[in-house]
Design a protein around this motif. Structure first.
Motif, PDB file in Angstrom:
ATOM      1  N   MET A  57       3.768 121.444  14.252  1.00  0.00           N
ATOM      2  CA  MET A  57       4.702 122.300  14.926  1.00  0.00           C
ATOM      3  C   MET A  57       5.161 122.033  16.077  1.00  0.00           C
ATOM      4  SD  MET A  57       2.612 125.539  13.419  1.00  0.00           S
ATOM      5  CE  MET A  57       3.488 126.890  14.328  1.00  0.00           C
ATOM      6  N   ILE A  58       4.227 121.351  16.907  1.00  0.00           N
ATOM      7  CA  ILE A  58       4.558 120.860  18.481  1.00  0.00           C
ATOM      8  C   ILE A  58       5.587 119.448  18.392  1.00  0.00           C
ATOM      9  CG2 ILE A  58       3.654 120.263  20.679  1.00  0.00           C
ATOM     10  CD1 ILE A  58       1.245 122.128  19.991  1.00  0.00           C
ATOM     11  N   THR A  59       5.382 118.777  17.574  1.00  0.00           N
ATOM     12  CA  THR A  59       5.854 117.271  17.872  1.00  0.00           C
ATOM     13  C   THR A  59       7.177 117.377  16.992  1.00  0.00           C
ATOM     14  OG1 THR A  59       4.353 116.304  15.937  1.00  0.00           O
ATOM     15  CG2 THR A  59       3.882 115.995  18.363  1.00  0.00           C
ATOM     16  N   LEU A  60       7.362 118.311  16.081  1.00  0.00           N
ATOM     17  CA  LEU A  60       8.377 118.192  15.241  1.00  0.00           C
ATOM     18  C   LEU A  60       9.357 119.422  15.468  1.00  0.00           C
ATOM     19  CD1 LEU A  60       6.804 117.355  11.864  1.00  0.00           C
ATOM     20  CD2 LEU A  60       7.862 115.624  13.363  1.00  0.00           C
ATOM     21  N   ALA A  61       9.114 120.076  16.648  1.00  0.00           N
ATOM     22  CA  ALA A  61       9.661 121.466  16.792  1.00  0.00           C
ATOM     23  C   ALA A  61      11.016 121.208  16.789  1.00  0.00           C
ATOM     24  CB  ALA A  61       9.261 121.832  18.044  1.00  0.00           C
ATOM     25  N   ASP A  62      11.612 120.359  17.665  1.00  0.00           N
ATOM     26  CA  ASP A  62      13.208 120.220  17.424  1.00  0.00           C
ATOM     27  C   ASP A  62      13.579 119.139  16.561  1.00  0.00           C
ATOM     28  OD1 ASP A  62      12.527 121.217  19.959  1.00  0.00           O
ATOM     29  OD2 ASP A  62      12.426 119.157  20.911  1.00  0.00           O
ATOM     30  N   LYS A  63      12.998 118.647  15.554  1.00  0.00           N
ATOM     31  CA  LYS A  63      13.415 117.556  14.916  1.00  0.00           C
ATOM     32  C   LYS A  63      13.935 117.891  13.521  1.00  0.00           C
ATOM     33  CE  LYS A  63      10.821 113.879  17.638  1.00  0.00           C
ATOM     34  NZ  LYS A  63       9.743 114.486  18.224  1.00  0.00           N
ATOM     35  N   MET A  64      13.211 119.008  13.180  1.00  0.00           N
ATOM     36  CA  MET A  64      13.344 119.345  11.766  1.00  0.00           C
ATOM     37  C   MET A  64      13.651 120.969  11.682  1.00  0.00           C
ATOM     38  SD  MET A  64      10.291 117.865   9.627  1.00  0.00           S
ATOM     39  CE  MET A  64       9.997 115.940   9.493  1.00  0.00           C
ATOM     40  N   PRO A 106       7.571 129.813  20.713  1.00  0.00           N
ATOM     41  CA  PRO A 106       7.649 131.368  20.731  1.00  0.00           C
ATOM     42  C   PRO A 106       9.159 131.610  20.458  1.00  0.00           C
ATOM     43  CG  PRO A 106       7.139 130.365  22.858  1.00  0.00           C
ATOM     44  CD  PRO A 106       7.489 129.122  22.156  1.00  0.00           C
ATOM     45  N   ASN A 107      10.179 130.775  20.829  1.00  0.00           N
ATOM     46  CA  ASN A 107      11.563 131.279  20.792  1.00  0.00           C
ATOM     47  C   ASN A 107      11.885 130.948  19.412  1.00  0.00           C
ATOM     48  OD1 ASN A 107      11.405 132.295  23.478  1.00  0.00           O
ATOM     49  ND2 ASN A 107      11.635 130.113  24.149  1.00  0.00           N
ATOM     50  N   THR A 108      11.825 129.539  18.918  1.00  0.00           N
ATOM     51  CA  THR A 108      12.469 129.303  17.696  1.00  0.00           C
ATOM     52  C   THR A 108      11.791 129.526  16.582  1.00  0.00           C
ATOM     53  OG1 THR A 108      11.244 127.070  17.806  1.00  0.00           O
ATOM     54  CG2 THR A 108      13.619 127.161  18.828  1.00  0.00           C
ATOM     55  N   GLU A 109      10.539 129.979  16.734  1.00  0.00           N
ATOM     56  CA  GLU A 109       9.401 130.139  15.655  1.00  0.00           C
ATOM     57  C   GLU A 109       9.395 129.231  14.566  1.00  0.00           C
ATOM     58  OE1 GLU A 109       9.827 134.182  14.220  1.00  0.00           O
ATOM     59  OE2 GLU A 109       9.257 135.165  16.141  1.00  0.00           O
ATOM     60  N   ALA A 110       9.693 128.103  15.001  1.00  0.00           N
ATOM     61  CA  ALA A 110       9.790 126.914  14.037  1.00  0.00           C
ATOM     62  C   ALA A 110       8.441 126.549  13.369  1.00  0.00           C
ATOM     63  CB  ALA A 110      10.410 125.524  14.687  1.00  0.00           C
ATOM     64  N   GLY A 111       8.570 126.530  12.353  1.00  0.00           N
ATOM     65  CA  GLY A 111       6.926 126.171  11.577  1.00  0.00           C
ATOM     66  C   GLY A 111       6.296 127.201  11.392  1.00  0.00           C
ATOM     67  N   TRP A 112       6.786 128.586  11.825  1.00  0.00           N
ATOM     68  CA  TRP A 112       5.969 129.821  11.696  1.00  0.00           C
ATOM     69  C   TRP A 112       6.138 130.313  10.082  1.00  0.00           C
ATOM     70  CZ3 TRP A 112       5.658 134.067  15.865  1.00  0.00           C
ATOM     71  CH2 TRP A 112       5.385 133.407  17.010  1.00  0.00           C
ATOM     72  N   LEU A 113       5.061 130.829   9.570  1.00  0.00           N
ATOM     73  CA  LEU A 113       5.302 131.189   8.221  1.00  0.00           C
ATOM     74  C   LEU A 113       6.122 132.539   8.024  1.00  0.00           C
ATOM     75  CD1 LEU A 113       1.649 130.237   6.832  1.00  0.00           C
ATOM     76  CD2 LEU A 113       3.795 128.837   6.802  1.00  0.00           C
ATOM     77  N   PRO A 114       6.860 132.682   7.036  1.00  0.00           N
ATOM     78  CA  PRO A 114       7.748 133.952   7.109  1.00  0.00           C
ATOM     79  C   PRO A 114       6.561 135.284   6.931  1.00  0.00           C
ATOM     80  CG  PRO A 114       7.533 132.768   5.069  1.00  0.00           C
ATOM     81  CD  PRO A 114       7.008 131.970   5.721  1.00  0.00           C
ATOM     82  N   VAL A 115       6.932 136.457   7.449  1.00  0.00           N
ATOM     83  CA  VAL A 115       6.161 137.612   7.088  1.00  0.00           C
ATOM     84  C   VAL A 115       6.797 138.267   5.706  1.00  0.00           C
ATOM     85  CG1 VAL A 115       5.987 139.749   8.094  1.00  0.00           C
ATOM     86  CG2 VAL A 115       6.178 137.871   9.548  1.00  0.00           C
ATOM     87  N   ILE A 116       6.009 138.555   4.919  1.00  0.00           N
ATOM     88  CA  ILE A 116       6.415 139.041   3.673  1.00  0.00           C
ATOM     89  C   ILE A 116       6.290 140.614   3.807  1.00  0.00           C
ATOM     90  CG2 ILE A 116       5.756 139.485   1.272  1.00  0.00           C
ATOM     91  CD1 ILE A 116       4.646 136.655   1.457  1.00  0.00           C
ATOM     92  N   LYS A 124      -4.417 125.898  28.079  1.00  0.00           N
ATOM     93  CA  LYS A 124      -4.324 126.299  26.841  1.00  0.00           C
ATOM     94  C   LYS A 124      -3.014 126.103  26.281  1.00  0.00           C
ATOM     95  CE  LYS A 124      -3.724 131.048  28.462  1.00  0.00           C
ATOM     96  NZ  LYS A 124      -4.239 132.359  28.502  1.00  0.00           N
ATOM     97  N   ILE A 125      -2.735 126.274  25.098  1.00  0.00           N
ATOM     98  CA  ILE A 125      -1.631 126.045  24.487  1.00  0.00           C
ATOM     99  C   ILE A 125      -0.701 127.268  24.410  1.00  0.00           C
ATOM    100  CG2 ILE A 125      -0.435 125.615  22.367  1.00  0.00           C
ATOM    101  CD1 ILE A 125      -2.251 123.481  21.731  1.00  0.00           C
ATOM    102  N   GLY A 126      -1.152 128.352  24.476  1.00  0.00           N
ATOM    103  CA  GLY A 126      -0.100 129.517  24.172  1.00  0.00           C
ATOM    104  C   GLY A 126       0.459 129.458  22.914  1.00  0.00           C
ATOM    105  N   ILE A 127       1.504 130.536  22.981  1.00  0.00           N
ATOM    106  CA  ILE A 127       2.138 130.449  21.316  1.00  0.00           C
ATOM    107  C   ILE A 127       2.973 129.489  21.396  1.00  0.00           C
ATOM    108  CG2 ILE A 127       3.950 132.022  20.004  1.00  0.00           C
ATOM    109  CD1 ILE A 127       1.009 133.293  20.604  1.00  0.00           C
ATOM    110  N   ILE A 128       2.979 128.652  20.134  1.00  0.00           N
ATOM    111  CA  ILE A 128       3.738 127.553  19.730  1.00  0.00           C
ATOM    112  C   ILE A 128       5.201 128.042  19.389  1.00  0.00           C
ATOM    113  CG2 ILE A 128       4.050 125.464  18.333  1.00  0.00           C
ATOM    114  CD1 ILE A 128       0.792 125.649  18.006  1.00  0.00           C
TER     115      ILE A 128
END
Lengths: 512, 328, 369
Positions: C113-120, C191-201, C185-189
């Motif tokens: 999620m962190i390293t691929l945030a802007d790449k995919m 947070p704005n793009t929500e890239a890689g976050w799983l959808p909320v059903i 600490k890392i904080g929310i990964i």
């Protein structure tokens, strides 16, 4: 020992046994497997407590309820399974658990005086001619060395009566000779030695007197020098008993498995099978007789692909005459070759079955690899039906198919196991002590099953311990003695004595 | 910048809780009991000592260093003894599974420590902002007065509190008892081959009870040392961290030899704080890698002893197995 | 040394038969006694009315819809880990590394999620992180399994150590990826793009986790009960001798089973980071690896039993959380109560497996059952 009785559940191991043991003698306790020799001696050494009867030492009744009590009365026993801690040295094992050592109290937290113990061990060794290095670790020792440590342990505690349970079973002839010399030295020193055995030549070689047990009962005693092997065998095996087991005539006899010159060693390097050769034929029961531990287990496991084979060949002959060598294959590979080999092992619940699984799941052990309706899934219906069939046809007494097999009685466990093995339509059926611990009815069920298989043309290899059964069931009897084939006789013409003599190896010398 | 003279004493102070935990666990394991409750035991030992001295310090009585030392030590030993008894009762008398019991004890013990550590002020109604047992800690940390003036040797060898020497003494005594005495021989027999020990007339259960309880008390003292000595009497929740597991790792690393554990605990302690002494610039991350070393080393040792399969270096043969005479 | 032969006061034998009903009655009884003991302990330490305490625990667990969802999420995560561990234990492989295997999944997910945030695109990140989390978990389980199969390395200690290696690795990467810098600490990964976050059903944040848990549990139930693999591993667990007798390759089964365990643990790690927490901490696994061991063991690997024992433990910890806020106590109180319950349930197994005969009691077996 007076009037000793011991029962285990419904099995009477010793029934009203009277036995006298005199000071300064070597007494052999002779009997077949299951005749109650070990049980009797276990009561003398405090492992078991007799249900009835009493033990007198020097005329006084005594209570022996633990091995420690036995030591206090100067009785020490060397068991077949050594009780030694592997990572300890000989000396550490010998003094383990002793509160007083050579009259000096061992303090709990004081420095343990291994040196003094070692000195005393060397003295004992010199006295009787043992060869023990007190500092050697047990895991580095050969079996005979471990046995020596056990004997020294008993002597170190000042025992006057030594009981040895089949001490030569694990020894080479040279080691046996060494042991016997030591025992003679002990006798000269005034100790009493009791040696449990079923080897006649050893009785003759070492003992002054021989006491014979059969089926839990005391038969009598003989002065060794006044008797001969024949008389002892008669007393040991008893009169031939008519069992009326069917023996259909073998039909269509063809070689099925040819064993050529097979040699097997156990993991610790002991020679278990020594250049064994024989052929098992279709439509025939090949009985295997022999004193326990003479290589029967290894023989069957080697054929089943569970024992590494040092040398030799196991040739499986197909119906069309083509031959396959099974050496080096594991059970799975043998199965894949299309060889349907049924094996009823001695250890039913530890090897043949899974004690905690129910009947159906145990049926599945053989069949689960077969293709089910969905790939990767087990077919549970067929084993369930098979279990029901086995229960019905073999009259297995069980609360249900869902019952774990460990809850069944011995006879029913065996029916389940044999039923499963037969259901795989074998071409070879091997069984080890198939009726051990079974009652008469269950035993006859098993005999019938074996005969049915024989009539189907299966090559049956039947390892047994009861000579009467072997003589009535088998077409041919192969006798093993110390890992060697000491003879193959015809089951119809052989008599109990000649087989008995072959088993104890006197056959080769005396009978010719 | 890197000075061994400052590094070694700190490593040693770090090492003592590990050493005590390890010696305690070794005693357990030598009797055939894999006690995974040791981390919990150390927490309970620590907090019981803390509660004891907290009550004493806040009782208003004049502080006497001797009583101030005795109260936490006794409380700590009672607390860890209780934990030991729970483990014994469940695994020896009731023959419960050791792993599950141990894990439950750790859950319980860590919770116990954190709960009382976090709530004792409220529970007792004391009017202090936090648990800082400065007087007790001072008593614990008392050193030989002239040690710091005795140069490098003094600093390296004599600058520690008495508990440090006690801990090392405990390790040496344990080693002596295990290796040289009748009790030790019999205890090891129990852990290696209980059936043999039983046949030799050794009371298996009594040995297990004693070795587990004494082992737990030793481990508990390790927890106490951490709070009252290393942490200067300041309790903070979870500060003890994974030292309990590290102690179990140390048992393997020392191959069940308390005398080796003395040196190896110092090595572990050193690795634990090495990051403070290695110039890493702004890269703080590396320190976490250093903290990983003790575990990696332990795994390597574990694999190595299983490959080499040398008899003396194996875990006690009956480790983890309950003993039931009639099973045979 | 003159000893009178004494019959021991109590004589213990292995039980032959016990019905399922009795078995569960004993277990249930032990839980009830444990709850009473918990109540007493609560009263003594906190001087609170135990009934009020239990009421507030109930409130804390089931009080509001939000709380129920939180409870379900906790239960789901714990259940999945214990379900993952079940085949290992059924095979008698003491895998104490469920925590580490989960952490490996956590780390892999966060890394993706962190390293691929802007790449995919977000969906691709989800997929890549899913695969790598599963692989990481499997790898973490494979290493000790391989050593066990090959050299018989002690798996209990090995898997235990692997937990801390994983935790330290996570700690290392937290500092590498810390944000904001210096916070530790890392904080929310993302947070704005929500890239890689799983959808909320269906608007329920935790629904996905709950569904996953149901699927995983059913899958494992079927796997253990109906597949050849499941059958093989239970034969290996019961008797390696029998396994060899029927030609099962014991080493292969050990490695295969542990990989499965690792895959599921890795999956849980993925859910934790991408699904619920959206961050990575060293305590994200919060001891569930160990709790999972106990849940699985207490339930004897029976999935329904696991749901119930998991529920009990989650209830205790959620409830204790509630007590601590209501009564101003430390939240670790729940661990104490959990510990007490576990002690009782563990102890109760003895009465299921063994039977105690008292001296002089000559009653027949049937009478005292």
């Amino acid at each position: 020992m007076r009037n000793i009785t011991k029962t285990f559940g419904s099995i009477v191991a010793n029934n009203k046994v009277d036995l006298d043991i005199y000071k300064g003698e070597i007494l052999s306790l002779l009997g077949e497997n299951g005749s109650g020799k070990t049980t009797l001696m276990n009561m003398l050494s405090g492992i078991y407590y007799p249900d009835e009867g009493e033990i007198l030492i020097d005329g006084k009744p005594v209570q022996i309820s633990s091995p420690k009590d036995a030591y206090d009365y100067g009785i020490g026993m060397i068991h077949q399974h050594f009780k030694l801690v592997n990572i300890f040295s000989a000396a550490q094992n010998i003094i383990l658990g002793m509160e007083t050592d050579q009259g000096v109290k061992n303090s709990r937290f004081g420095k343990l005086d291994i040196e003094r113990a070692s000195k005393r061990i060397r003295e004992i060794c010199d006295l009787y001619g043992f060869d023990v290095d007190p500092d050697q670790k047990v895991y580095d020792m050969s079996v005979s060395q471990k046995q020596t440590v056990e004997i020294v342990k008993v002597l170190y505690r000042g025992a006057d009566i030594l009981i040895l349970d089949e001490p030569t079973a694990v020894l080479t002839p040279q080691e046996t000779e060494k042991l016997f010399n030591v025992l003679r030295n002990m006798k000269a020193d005034g100790k009493t030695v009791i040696i449990i055995t079923h080897k006649l030549h050893e009785v003759e070689a070492i003992s002054d007197r021989v006491a014979i047990l059969r089926k839990g009962e005391y038969i009598g005693d003989l002065i060794t020098s006044e008797t001969n092997a024949q008389e002892m065998t008669n007393m040991m095996v008893g009169r031939e008993v008519k069992l009326n087991i069917d023996r259909p005539e073998p039909k269509n006899v063809k070689p099925r498995i040819k064993i050529k010159d097979m040699t097997v060693r156990s993991e610790d390097g002991i020679l278990k099978l020594d250049h064994v050769s024989f052929t098992a034929n279709t439509g025939e029961v090949l009985g295997i007789a022999g004193i326990s531990g003479c290589g029967q287990k290894e023989l069957l496991e080697a054929i089943a692909g569970l024992q590494p084979i040092e040398k030799g060949e196991i040739i499986y002959v197909e119906d069309d005459g083509s031959e396959t060598n099974l050496v080096g294959m594991d059970p799975l590979e043998i199965d894949k070759k299309g060889v349907s080999l049924a094996f009823v092992p001695e250890d039913r619940l530890g090897m043949g079955l899974v004690a905690n699984m129910n009947l159906a799941d145990n049926m599945m052990l053989r069949s689960f690899r077969r293709k089910g309706s969905i790939a990767g899934f087990t077919d549970r219906k067929t084993p369930w039906e098979l279990a029901e069939k086995v229960v019905e046809e073999l009259e297995v007494v069980t609360p249900g198919i869902e019952t774990p097999v460990r809850r069944l009685s011995g006879g029913n466990v065996q029916k389940v196991l044999v039923g499963r093995e037969i259901a795989m339509n074998p071409t070879v059926l091997m069984s080890a002590y198939a009726v051990r611990g079974l009652d008469i009815n269950a035993s006859y069920t098993i005999y019938d099953l074996i005969n049915q298989q024989k009539e189907r043309g299966v090559a049956v290899i039947f390892v047994g311990e009861d000579l009467d059964v072997l003589l009535e069931l088998s077409d041919r009897i192969l006798v093993l003695c110390g890992g060697k084939v000491s003879g193959i006789v015809d089951g119809r013409t052989a008599d109990k004595n000649s087989v008995g003599l072959l088993m104890t190896k006197v056959g080769g010398d005396a009978v010719g | 910048m890197f000075s061994l003279v400052t590094f070694i004493p700190r490593a040693i102070v770090q090492s003592i809780p590990l050493l005590l935990g390890c010696v305690g666990e070794t005693l357990n394991e030598k009797s055939g009991s894999l006690n995974l409750g040791i981390p919990g035991v150390m927490y309970v030992g620590a907090i019981c000592g803390v509660i004891g001295s907290f009550m004493y310090e806040n009782s208003g009585a004049a502080f006497s260093p001797v009583i101030g030392l005795l109260i936490p030590i006794i409380c700590c030993m009672l607390g860890s003894l209780m934990m030991g008894l729970i483990f014994c009762f469940l695994t020896v008398t009731l023959r419960a599974n050791q792993n599950v019991t141990g894990l439950a004890m750790t859950t319980f013990g860590v919770g116990f420590g954190n709960f009382f550590g976090g709530s004792i002020i409220k529970l007792t109604g004391a009017e202090v902002p936090s648990i800082a047992l400065s007087a007790t800690s001072k008593a614990f940390k008392a050193t030989i007065p002239f040690a710091s003036k005795a140069g490098v040797v003094g600093k390296l060898l004599l600058s520690y509190s008495f508990m440090t020497y006690v801990a090392i003494a405990i390790a040496i005594i344990t080693h002596y008892v295990l290796k040289r005495t009748r009790t030790g021989l019999e205890l090891r027999a129990v852990g290696e081959n209980p059936a043999t020990a039983d046949a030799a007339g050794i009371n298996i259960n009594r040995y297990k009870y004693f070795s587990i309880c004494i082992g737990c008390m030793i481990a508990g003292i390790g927890g106490l040392y951490y709070v009252l000595d290393y942490a200067s009497g300041v309790w903070s929740n979870d500060a003890f961290g994974d030292r309990g597991w590290l102690a179990i790792a140390l048992v393997i690393f020392s191959i069940w030899r308390p005398n080796w554990a003395i040196w190896e605990s110092m090595l572990f302690g050193g690795l634990y704080i090495l990051y403070l002494y290695i110039p890493t610039g702004t890269n703080f991350a590396v320190k976490e890698i250093y903290k990983m070393f003790p575990y990696i080393v332990t795994i390597i040792v574990l694999i190595a002893i299983s490959i080499k399969n040398k008899h003396e270096n194996q875990p006690p043969e009956a480790l983890g197995l309950p003993y039931f005479r009639e099973d045979r | 040394m003159d000893k009178q032969k004494k019959e021991p006061l109590i004589h213990i034998t292995k039980r032959k038969m016990i019905s399922k009903k009795q078995e569960w009655a004993i277990r249930l009884g032990s839980i009830v006694i444990a709850l009473i003991v918990c109540a007493i302990v609560t009263t003594i330490t906190t001087h609170l009315n135990p009934i009020a305490v239990y009421a507030s625990m109930w409130e804390g667990s089931f009080g509001t819809e939000r709380k129920i969802w939180a409870l379900l999420k906790e239960l789901s995560i714990l259940l999945m880990i214990s379900v993952a561990l079940a085949p290992s234990f059924k095979m008698k492989f003491w895998n104490l590394g469920g925590g580490g295997q989960t952490m490996a999944g956590v780390l892999a997910t966060a890394a993706c999620m962190i390293t691929l945030a802007d790449k995919m695109p977000s969906g691709a990140i989800m997929f890549v992180s899913f695969v790598s989390a599963l692989c990481a978990g499997a790898l973490w389980a494979f290493i000790p399994a391989f050593c066990k199969a090959k050299w018989n390395t002690n798996e209990t200690l090995f898997t235990l150590m692997m937990n801390y290696v994983a935790t330290q690795l996570v700690a290392y990467y937290i500092i590498i990826w810390e944000s904001p810098k210096g916070s530790g600490k890392i904080g929310i990964i993302n947070p704005n793009t929500e890239a890689g976050w799983l959808p909320v059903i269906a608007g329920k944040q935790y629904l996905l986790v709950v569904i996953s848990a149901i699927i995983v549990t059913i899958f494992m139930y079927i796997y253990l009960r109906y597949t050849k693999h499941g059958y093989e591993l239970s034969v290996v667990g019961e008797s390696q001798n029998t396994a060899k007798y029927v030609g099962i390759n014991v080493g292969k089964v050990i490695v295969r089973t542990l990989i499965l365990t690792g895959l599921i643990c890795g999956f849980v790690g993925w859910l934790l980071v991408a699904g619920t927490d959206h961050t990575m901490t060293t305590t994200i696994e919060s001891g569930r690896g160990f709790l999972g061991v106990m849940v699985a063991w207490l339930a004897h690997f029976n999935p329904i039993g696991m749901v119930l024992s998991g529920l009990l433990l989650v209830f205790m910890s959620r409830g204790a959380g509630e007590i601590s806020t209501t009564f101003g106590l430390n939240k670790s109180f729940g661990d104490i109560l959990t510990g007490i319950i576990l002690f009782f349930v563990i102890g109760s197994e003895f009465f299921i497996n063994y039977q105690i005969h008292f001296r002089k009691s000559h009653r027949k077996e049937g009478a005292d059952v």
